[in-house]
Design an enzyme around this catalytic site. Sequence first.
Site, PDB file in Angstrom:
ATOM      1  N   CYS A 125       0.843  -1.204   0.000  1.00 22.14           N
ATOM      2  CA  CYS A 125       0.000   0.000   0.000  1.00 22.14           C
ATOM      3  C   CYS A 125       0.878   1.253   0.000  1.00 22.14           C
ATOM      4  CB  CYS A 125      -0.940  -0.001   1.205  1.00 22.14           C
ATOM      5  SG  CYS A 125      -2.475  -0.912   0.925  1.00 22.14           S
ATOM      6  N   ASP A 133      10.709  -7.777  -7.751  1.00 23.19           N
ATOM      7  CA  ASP A 133      10.839  -8.204  -6.355  1.00 23.19           C
ATOM      8  C   ASP A 133      12.233  -7.805  -5.859  1.00 23.19           C
ATOM      9  OD1 ASP A 133       9.273 -10.558  -4.484  1.00 23.19           O
ATOM     10  OD2 ASP A 133      11.344 -10.043  -3.972  1.00 23.19           O
ATOM     11  N   HIS A 176      -6.746  -2.637  -1.729  1.00 25.67           N
ATOM     12  CA  HIS A 176      -6.233  -3.501  -0.664  1.00 25.67           C
ATOM     13  C   HIS A 176      -7.175  -4.688  -0.465  1.00 25.67           C
ATOM     14  CE1 HIS A 176      -3.974  -4.688   2.894  1.00 25.67           C
ATOM     15  NE2 HIS A 176      -5.155  -5.077   3.348  1.00 25.67           N
ATOM     16  N   ASN A 217       0.121 -14.942  -3.512  1.00 28.52           N
ATOM     17  CA  ASN A 217       0.315 -14.846  -2.061  1.00 28.52           C
ATOM     18  C   ASN A 217      -0.457 -13.661  -1.503  1.00 28.52           C
ATOM     19  OD1 ASN A 217       1.953 -17.056  -1.811  1.00 28.52           O
ATOM     20  ND2 ASN A 217       3.852 -15.924  -1.556  1.00 28.52           N
ATOM     21  N   HIS A 253      -1.249  -8.407   1.577  1.00 26.26           N
ATOM     22  CA  HIS A 253      -1.883  -7.653   0.483  1.00 26.26           C
ATOM     23  C   HIS A 253      -1.771  -8.575  -0.731  1.00 26.26           C
ATOM     24  CE1 HIS A 253      -2.428  -3.499  -1.558  1.00 26.26           C
ATOM     25  NE2 HIS A 253      -2.517  -4.412  -2.515  1.00 26.26           N
ATOM     26  N   HIS A 287      -1.053 -10.475  -3.880  1.00 30.25           N
ATOM     27  CA  HIS A 287      -0.080 -10.186  -4.932  1.00 30.25           C
ATOM     28  C   HIS A 287       0.258 -11.452  -5.696  1.00 30.25           C
ATOM     29  CE1 HIS A 287       2.202 -11.016  -1.208  1.00 30.25           C
ATOM     30  NE2 HIS A 287       3.155 -11.517  -1.980  1.00 30.25           N
ATOM     31  N   HIS A 306       3.222 -13.335  -7.921  1.00 30.94           N
ATOM     32  CA  HIS A 306       4.638 -13.395  -8.300  1.00 30.94           C
ATOM     33  C   HIS A 306       4.724 -14.004  -9.698  1.00 30.94           C
ATOM     34  CE1 HIS A 306       6.472 -13.202  -4.091  1.00 30.94           C
ATOM     35  NE2 HIS A 306       5.224 -13.500  -3.789  1.00 30.94           N
TER      36      HIS A 306
HETATM   37  P1  AMP Z   1       5.263 -13.064   0.326  1.00 30.31           P
HETATM   38  O1  AMP Z   1       4.199 -12.271   1.056  1.00 30.31           O
HETATM   39  O2  AMP Z   1       5.699 -14.298   1.082  1.00 30.31           O
HETATM   40  O3  AMP Z   1       4.866 -13.350  -1.106  1.00 30.31           O
HETATM   41  O4  AMP Z   1       6.571 -12.152   0.284  1.00 30.31           O
HETATM   42  C1  AMP Z   1       6.555 -10.810  -0.129  1.00 30.31           C
HETATM   43  C2  AMP Z   1       7.458 -10.595  -1.316  1.00 30.31           C
HETATM   44  O5  AMP Z   1       7.571  -9.196  -1.493  1.00 30.31           O
HETATM   45  C3  AMP Z   1       8.880 -11.145  -1.155  1.00 30.31           C
HETATM   46  O6  AMP Z   1       9.234 -11.868  -2.328  1.00 30.31           O
HETATM   47  C4  AMP Z   1       9.720  -9.882  -0.982  1.00 30.31           C
HETATM   48  O7  AMP Z   1      11.035 -10.011  -1.501  1.00 30.31           O
HETATM   49  C5  AMP Z   1       8.909  -8.845  -1.729  1.00 30.31           C
HETATM   50  N1  AMP Z   1       9.105  -7.477  -1.244  1.00 30.31           N
HETATM   51  C6  AMP Z   1       8.985  -7.040   0.027  1.00 30.31           C
HETATM   52  N2  AMP Z   1       9.224  -5.724   0.105  1.00 30.31           N
HETATM   53  C7  AMP Z   1       9.501  -5.305  -1.159  1.00 30.31           C
HETATM   54  C8  AMP Z   1       9.842  -4.049  -1.736  1.00 30.31           C
HETATM   55  N3  AMP Z   1       9.968  -2.931  -1.012  1.00 30.31           N
HETATM   56  N4  AMP Z   1      10.052  -3.996  -3.066  1.00 30.31           N
HETATM   57  C9  AMP Z   1       9.943  -5.095  -3.828  1.00 30.31           C
HETATM   58  N5  AMP Z   1       9.632  -6.319  -3.347  1.00 30.31           N
HETATM   59  C10 AMP Z   1       9.420  -6.423  -2.024  1.00 30.31           C
END
Ligand code: AMP
Length: 109
Positions: free
Chosen positions: A6, A29, A45, A86, A95, A97, A99
Amino acid sequence: MDDIFCKIIRKEIPKEFIYESENLVAFEDINPSADVHILIVPKQHIESIRDVKSEHGQLLTEVYQAVNKLVTDNNLENGLYRVVVNGGKAQHVPHLHFHLLGGQWKKMV
Ligand code: AMP
């Protein structure tokens, strides 16, 4: 909401967007698990899959259209890609998202 995605969407944390539309952003990422590792994040959100409602149908279509564009842009049409969904308290960022992982995987997301 105070989750990091967010804050990125509100531009409180600087981030270069690979893709942006009215409803979505996509960015790399920060800790890549594969050669290509892009996060596609709805601006709205929605915490997790558990919170998806029928009214989100168009949004989810847009997510997969963005994935298709990013697959093409990153030359992943040969099929060497996966999409992992995830979001929620059990994951790192509560939130919803998506991948997009392409090429060689280095670790699980
Ligand atoms: P997950 O919720 O397990 O899917 O993990 C969150 C993902 O977001 C992980 O792969 C992190 O590397 C990525 N992540 C977290 N903060 C950031 C950020 N500021 N910029 C880019 N990716 C991020």
